[in-house]
Write an enzyme that holds these catalytic residues in place. Sequence first.
Site, PDB file in Angstrom:
ATOM      1  N   GLU A 179       0.821  -1.207   0.000  1.00  0.00           N
ATOM      2  CA  GLU A 179       0.000   0.000   0.000  1.00  0.00           C
ATOM      3  C   GLU A 179       0.859   1.263   0.000  1.00  0.00           C
ATOM      4  O   GLU A 179       0.574   2.216  -0.719  1.00  0.00           O
ATOM      5  CB  GLU A 179      -0.932  -0.008   1.209  1.00  0.00           C
ATOM      6  CG  GLU A 179      -1.810   1.221   1.358  1.00  0.00           C
ATOM      7  CD  GLU A 179      -2.947   1.282   0.364  1.00  0.00           C
ATOM      8  OE1 GLU A 179      -3.678   2.288   0.373  1.00  0.00           O
ATOM      9  OE2 GLU A 179      -3.119   0.340  -0.433  1.00  0.00           O
ATOM     10  N   THR A 225     -11.500   7.447 -13.484  1.00  0.00           N
ATOM     11  CA  THR A 225     -10.512   6.960 -12.524  1.00  0.00           C
ATOM     12  C   THR A 225     -10.913   5.632 -11.898  1.00  0.00           C
ATOM     13  O   THR A 225     -10.095   4.989 -11.252  1.00  0.00           O
ATOM     14  CB  THR A 225     -10.245   8.027 -11.440  1.00  0.00           C
ATOM     15  OG1 THR A 225      -9.041   7.723 -10.748  1.00  0.00           O
ATOM     16  CG2 THR A 225     -11.418   8.111 -10.457  1.00  0.00           C
TER      17      THR A 225
END
Length: 516
Positions: free
Chosen positions: A378, A504
């Site tokens: 992440e 997106t």
Amino acid sequence: MARLQFLTLGAIALPTALALPSNLPVDIVVEGIERRQYTEPEDRAQAVVDTFKLSWEGYYKYAFPNDELKPVTNGFSNSRNKWGASAVDALSTALIMGEKEIVNQIITYIPSINWSQTPTSVSLFETTIRYLAGMLSGYDLLNGPLASLADDKANVEALLAQSINLANNLSYAFNTPSGVPYNNLIFSNHSTDGSNNGLATVGTLILEWVRLADLSGNKTYASIVEKAESYLLNPSPPSSQPFPGLLGMDISPITGEFQDAVGGWIGGADSFYEYLIKMYIYDPARYSALKDRWITAADSTIQYLTSHPSSRPDLTFVAAYNGTTLQLKSQHLACFDGGNFILAGQVLGAQKYVDYGLSLVEGCHQTYAATKTHIGPEQFAWNPAAVPANQTAFYNASGFYITDASYSLRPEVIESYYYAYRATQDQKYRDWAWDAFVAINATTRVGSGYSSINDVNVLGGGGFTDFQESFWFAEVLKYSYLIQSGEAEWQVGDGGRDAWVFNTEAHPVKVFGGSR
């Protein structure tokens, strides 16, 4: 649901959609997987379709019409207002894959959604990119090349009607002194939480709302987002723009002024930059100023934010910043940047942006190749003065160290592989996307679907969070499929003006006024 055949991906078996496995986490060793057993792109594309069907079957059986599947416990959650986020997010992927039964399950459900009713606060940004874009994309595809997949034309028209209904419920967010909207909305009394908005959450509305305006004929949808965007194109105060075209992230809806100068191509800022060039693709006549703004930001990124780790100077990352001070850190979210540079380079006929984007793709590929699961973390960093003692060897070999080891079924690295392949036709990007798909299958597959995991640098992923994100359907599986599949009008980058542009959340909408 049609039964699927078993597809063996090295050590991974993708079971049939109907024969869902038990909800027992399984330790899967990914080291030693036979690499690229499936060498033909058609076979790889079918493997992705089968994973999509398996994921849908688990969601449809245990969670629909709630927002997300909890695959370990065969339960559900509602992080996106209990409107069926996974269903709406899955629509455009099901369409592109030609999955007629799933398409009709979704478009039969969507007319029943009551957008005015929700037990939780509403994010203008998340609702726009997932729900509004998902419906607009479905409407464009089903009124165009995939019209034959809808059993009932009334359900197609309902996609636009429901988009209008949703936008009307959201639109009070723009009733601010400046026109910069609030993001966090409370529908029960038409209020907000009063907090500042952000660069990405303001700057990632324009594609969807302008498309709605063009389809509906109601130009108000466009004018309100264009007014909000104007504060991002002309930022105030000057200190909020530490490098030309690169902005802070905290914005007051009262004044429209920026409150900081912290940013980068990171979460909270990322898709503002993404949409600058995508709006130019959508309509170059109306949005050439956004293209110019993208060029300014891109040139500043290359000049000021480019960073090479001390232990691996062959790698290229984009640093974050606080004012003019660089912060040598990044995120999985930021790994869309390579694809965005590549897309822009093709659109603008500027090879320097393509080449820079390819170098960013190489860096993000390293974040996958270096971990024990072969999935990227992440968050990661490369500040040589802050390397944790227990990651020194890892940093020396890999060029980064891990600051948040989780993986939330994110798409950005595979997304950038897609744009890299479309620009270069280099088979290695297809192979990298396949490797990522195989690794994600090996590690996140559990129970009735796929779950976010705790630690990409532990074999087996260090445990499951019991949460299957809706963008697993919308993005990870779509880009994994598109890179392996053949030519179609929604594919990008094969010469001329692209006929579709992806939001997106990877929902393709038809560009304004024409095609290739």
